[in-house]
Motif scaffolding. Structure first.
Motif, PDB file in Angstrom:
ATOM      1  N   GLN A 142       0.833  -1.189   0.000  1.00 45.51           N
ATOM      2  CA  GLN A 142       0.000   0.000   0.000  1.00 45.51           C
ATOM      3  C   GLN A 142       0.875   1.248   0.000  1.00 45.51           C
ATOM      4  N   GLN A 143       0.597   2.163  -0.910  1.00 44.67           N
ATOM      5  CA  GLN A 143       1.361   3.400  -0.965  1.00 44.67           C
ATOM      6  C   GLN A 143       1.086   4.244   0.275  1.00 44.67           C
ATOM      7  N   ARG A 144       2.149   4.924   0.747  1.00 41.59           N
ATOM      8  CA  ARG A 144       2.030   5.775   1.934  1.00 41.59           C
ATOM      9  C   ARG A 144       2.645   7.135   1.643  1.00 41.59           C
ATOM     10  N   PRO A 145       2.422   8.118   2.530  1.00 37.39           N
ATOM     11  CA  PRO A 145       2.879   9.493   2.240  1.00 37.39           C
ATOM     12  C   PRO A 145       4.377   9.594   1.996  1.00 37.39           C
ATOM     13  N   ASN A 146       4.740  10.278   0.925  1.00 37.70           N
ATOM     14  CA  ASN A 146       6.140  10.573   0.621  1.00 37.70           C
ATOM     15  C   ASN A 146       6.367  12.056   0.926  1.00 37.70           C
ATOM     16  N   LEU A 147       6.805  12.345   2.137  1.00 36.60           N
ATOM     17  CA  LEU A 147       6.954  13.730   2.581  1.00 36.60           C
ATOM     18  C   LEU A 147       8.199  14.395   1.997  1.00 36.60           C
ATOM     19  N   LEU A 148       9.260  13.606   1.776  1.00 32.78           N
ATOM     20  CA  LEU A 148      10.502  14.188   1.261  1.00 32.78           C
ATOM     21  C   LEU A 148      10.422  14.538  -0.218  1.00 32.78           C
ATOM     22  N   LYS A 149       9.840  13.629  -0.999  1.00 33.59           N
ATOM     23  CA  LYS A 149       9.735  13.824  -2.449  1.00 33.59           C
ATOM     24  C   LYS A 149      11.086  14.153  -3.073  1.00 33.59           C
ATOM     25  N   GLN A 150      12.095  13.400  -2.658  1.00 35.21           N
ATOM     26  CA  GLN A 150      13.471  13.518  -3.168  1.00 35.21           C
ATOM     27  C   GLN A 150      14.107  14.883  -2.883  1.00 35.21           C
ATOM     28  N   ASP A 151      13.569  15.602  -1.909  1.00 37.59           N
ATOM     29  CA  ASP A 151      14.194  16.851  -1.474  1.00 37.59           C
ATOM     30  C   ASP A 151      15.067  16.536  -0.257  1.00 37.59           C
ATOM     31  N   PHE A 152      16.362  16.328  -0.499  1.00 39.59           N
ATOM     32  CA  PHE A 152      17.281  15.939   0.562  1.00 39.59           C
ATOM     33  C   PHE A 152      18.026  17.136   1.168  1.00 39.59           C
ATOM     34  N   LEU A 176      10.878  16.965  12.703  1.00 39.88           N
ATOM     35  CA  LEU A 176      11.775  15.897  12.230  1.00 39.88           C
ATOM     36  C   LEU A 176      11.012  14.880  11.387  1.00 39.88           C
ATOM     37  N   ILE A 177      11.615  14.538  10.228  1.00 36.13           N
ATOM     38  CA  ILE A 177      11.057  13.522   9.333  1.00 36.13           C
ATOM     39  C   ILE A 177      12.058  12.381   9.227  1.00 36.13           C
ATOM     40  N   ILE A 178      11.571  11.158   9.284  1.00 34.31           N
ATOM     41  CA  ILE A 178      12.410   9.999   8.988  1.00 34.31           C
ATOM     42  C   ILE A 178      11.843   9.319   7.747  1.00 34.31           C
ATOM     43  N   HIS A 179      12.719   9.009   6.791  1.00 38.16           N
ATOM     44  CA  HIS A 179      12.274   8.449   5.511  1.00 38.16           C
ATOM     45  C   HIS A 179      12.755   7.014   5.371  1.00 38.16           C
ATOM     46  N   SER A 180      11.878   6.135   4.899  1.00 37.37           N
ATOM     47  CA  SER A 180      12.211   4.715   4.697  1.00 37.37           C
ATOM     48  C   SER A 180      11.507   4.197   3.455  1.00 37.37           C
ATOM     49  N   ASP A 181      11.794   2.926   3.145  1.00 40.45           N
ATOM     50  CA  ASP A 181      11.050   2.291   2.060  1.00 40.45           C
ATOM     51  C   ASP A 181       9.760   1.696   2.635  1.00 40.45           C
ATOM     52  N   LEU A 182       9.087   0.882   1.828  1.00 44.81           N
ATOM     53  CA  LEU A 182       7.797   0.314   2.236  1.00 44.81           C
ATOM     54  C   LEU A 182       7.932  -1.108   2.779  1.00 44.81           C
ATOM     55  N   GLY A 183       9.117  -1.446   3.297  1.00 44.83           N
ATOM     56  CA  GLY A 183       9.313  -2.771   3.884  1.00 44.83           C
ATOM     57  C   GLY A 183       8.367  -3.033   5.040  1.00 44.83           C
ATOM     58  N   THR A 184       8.039  -4.277   5.261  1.00 43.67           N
ATOM     59  CA  THR A 184       7.054  -4.622   6.296  1.00 43.67           C
ATOM     60  C   THR A 184       7.491  -4.182   7.688  1.00 43.67           C
ATOM     61  N   HIS A 187       6.726  10.188   9.584  1.00 44.91           N
ATOM     62  CA  HIS A 187       7.261   9.102   8.764  1.00 44.91           C
ATOM     63  C   HIS A 187       6.969   9.372   7.287  1.00 44.91           C
ATOM     64  N   SER A 188       8.031   9.364   6.492  1.00 42.33           N
ATOM     65  CA  SER A 188       7.932   9.512   5.036  1.00 42.33           C
ATOM     66  C   SER A 188       8.354   8.207   4.380  1.00 42.33           C
ATOM     67  N   TYR A 189       7.691   7.848   3.268  1.00 47.92           N
ATOM     68  CA  TYR A 189       7.967   6.574   2.606  1.00 47.92           C
ATOM     69  C   TYR A 189       8.355   6.780   1.135  1.00 47.92           C
ATOM     70  N   SER A 190       9.254   5.923   0.666  1.00 51.27           N
ATOM     71  CA  SER A 190       9.554   5.886  -0.768  1.00 51.27           C
ATOM     72  C   SER A 190       8.378   5.303  -1.526  1.00 51.27           C
ATOM     73  N   ARG A 191       8.253   5.677  -2.774  1.00 53.26           N
ATOM     74  CA  ARG A 191       7.254   5.040  -3.620  1.00 53.26           C
ATOM     75  C   ARG A 191       7.703   3.614  -3.951  1.00 53.26           C
ATOM     76  N   LYS A 192       6.768   2.763  -4.228  1.00 53.65           N
ATOM     77  CA  LYS A 192       7.080   1.379  -4.549  1.00 53.65           C
ATOM     78  C   LYS A 192       8.016   1.305  -5.755  1.00 53.65           C
ATOM     79  N   GLY A 193       9.141   0.580  -5.598  1.00 54.56           N
ATOM     80  CA  GLY A 193      10.068   0.357  -6.697  1.00 54.56           C
ATOM     81  C   GLY A 193      10.829   1.593  -7.133  1.00 54.56           C
ATOM     82  N   CYS A 194      10.990   2.575  -6.227  1.00 57.39           N
ATOM     83  CA  CYS A 194      11.698   3.815  -6.600  1.00 57.39           C
ATOM     84  C   CYS A 194      12.834   4.076  -5.608  1.00 57.39           C
ATOM     85  N   PRO A 195      14.005   3.460  -5.809  1.00 55.70           N
ATOM     86  CA  PRO A 195      15.130   3.652  -4.890  1.00 55.70           C
ATOM     87  C   PRO A 195      15.651   5.087  -4.848  1.00 55.70           C
TER      88      PRO A 195
END
Length: 280
Positions: A98-108, A176-184, A202-210
């Motif tokens: 399930q897709q979840r919020p991507n707060l960073l949107k590749q803004d590092f 503070l934001i922490i970003h991760s992938d969608l691992g279980t 919590h910010s999440y990467s999009r599925k299949g987008c390293p």
């Protein structure tokens, strides 16, 4: 002797009287310096990082050496940074994600410490204990690894331990934001409950987008290339743990310069940042 060797006496005396050129003497000195830097950083540095370290040595002597010259001398010595590609372990889970919020949107980008963290797990193979798992958290402002945990099991407990190790040494800010992938592990209720308790978003990467977690992917690539792959395979969990700990805490955080940080180490960036905050 000239008759035996089949050369003229004039040629022999020219050879005997020959003196090395200034350029060749400089090359000899530079090769010694380059090789020492190469060994000091355990064959992990390529042309640009060696050039930076070499320039720091030559500056007090009012000497210069271009990256192109460093590259030529390294080729003549047949030395190059470790670069080995190996098979990458991936999850075999077929569960729908399930897709979840991507707060960073590749803004590092950041303006201070403890503004954006990023985290991930990577696989480390051993002979006796099979796959083991390294979980880390990075502060994007300094690129310093601030949370660290290594385990034989890839469970939620592993990443919570990593989170707690980061929290112990840092000041948690409101945004503070922490970003991760969608691992279980990262989508688990237990992990997100702890984040809520700490008031960390919590910010999440999009599925299949390293690329959404590019800084952590870059760290793992460096760790594998410079620390893991030069060793055919670790004997066991304990051997791997010792080498990984040394790489992360002694080398990566304290000694390894980063081009993205203006050729500073993560620790240098943190010291400078804290000093500037205290002076403001």
């Amino acid at each position: 002797m000239c008759r035996v060797l089949g050369v003229s006496r004039a040629h022999y005396y020219r050879y005997k009287a020959h003196k090395p050129s200034k350029r060749s003497l400089e090359d000899k000195d530079l090769k010694q310096r380059i090789f020492r830097i190469f060994v000091e950083f355990k064959q992990r540095y390529g042309v640009m990082k060696i050039h930076y370290e070499l320039s720091k040595e030559l500056q007090p002597l009012q000497r210069r050496c271009s990256p192109r010259r460093v590259s030529r001398l390294m080729k003549e010595m047949d030395i190059h940074s470790i670069a080995i590609k190996k098979w990458k372990a991936t999850s075999s889970s077929k569960q729908a994600i399930q897709q979840r919020p991507n707060l960073l949107k590749q803004d590092f980008s950041t303006t201070r410490l403890n503004q954006k963290w990023t985290t991930d797990i990577t696989y480390i193979q051993t002979k006796r204990d099979g796959w083991c798992y390294l979980s880390t958290i990075m502060d994007l402002h300094s690129r310093r690894i601030i949370g660290y945990s290594f385990s034989k099991k890839m469970a939620t407990k592993l990443i919570i331990k990593t989170l707690e190790s980061a929290v112990q040494n840092r000041t948690i800010t409101e945004d503070l934001i922490i970003h991760s992938d969608l691992g279980t592990q990262y989508t688990s209720d237990e992990y997100n409950k702890r984040l809520n308790e700490l008031h960390i978003r919590h910010s999440y990467s999009r599925k299949g987008c390293p690329y959404d977690n590019a800084p952590m992917e870059s760290f793992h690539a460096s760790l594998k290339k410079e620390c893991v792959y030069p060793i055919p395979v670790f004997e066991n969990y304990e051997a791997a743990a010792s080498v990984l700990f040394e790489y992360v805490h002694s080398f990566y955080n304290r000694k390894r310069i980063h081009s993205s940080l203006g050729y500073q180490t993560p620790l240098q960036v943190e010291i400078t940042t804290i000093a500037n905050q205290m002076a403001a």
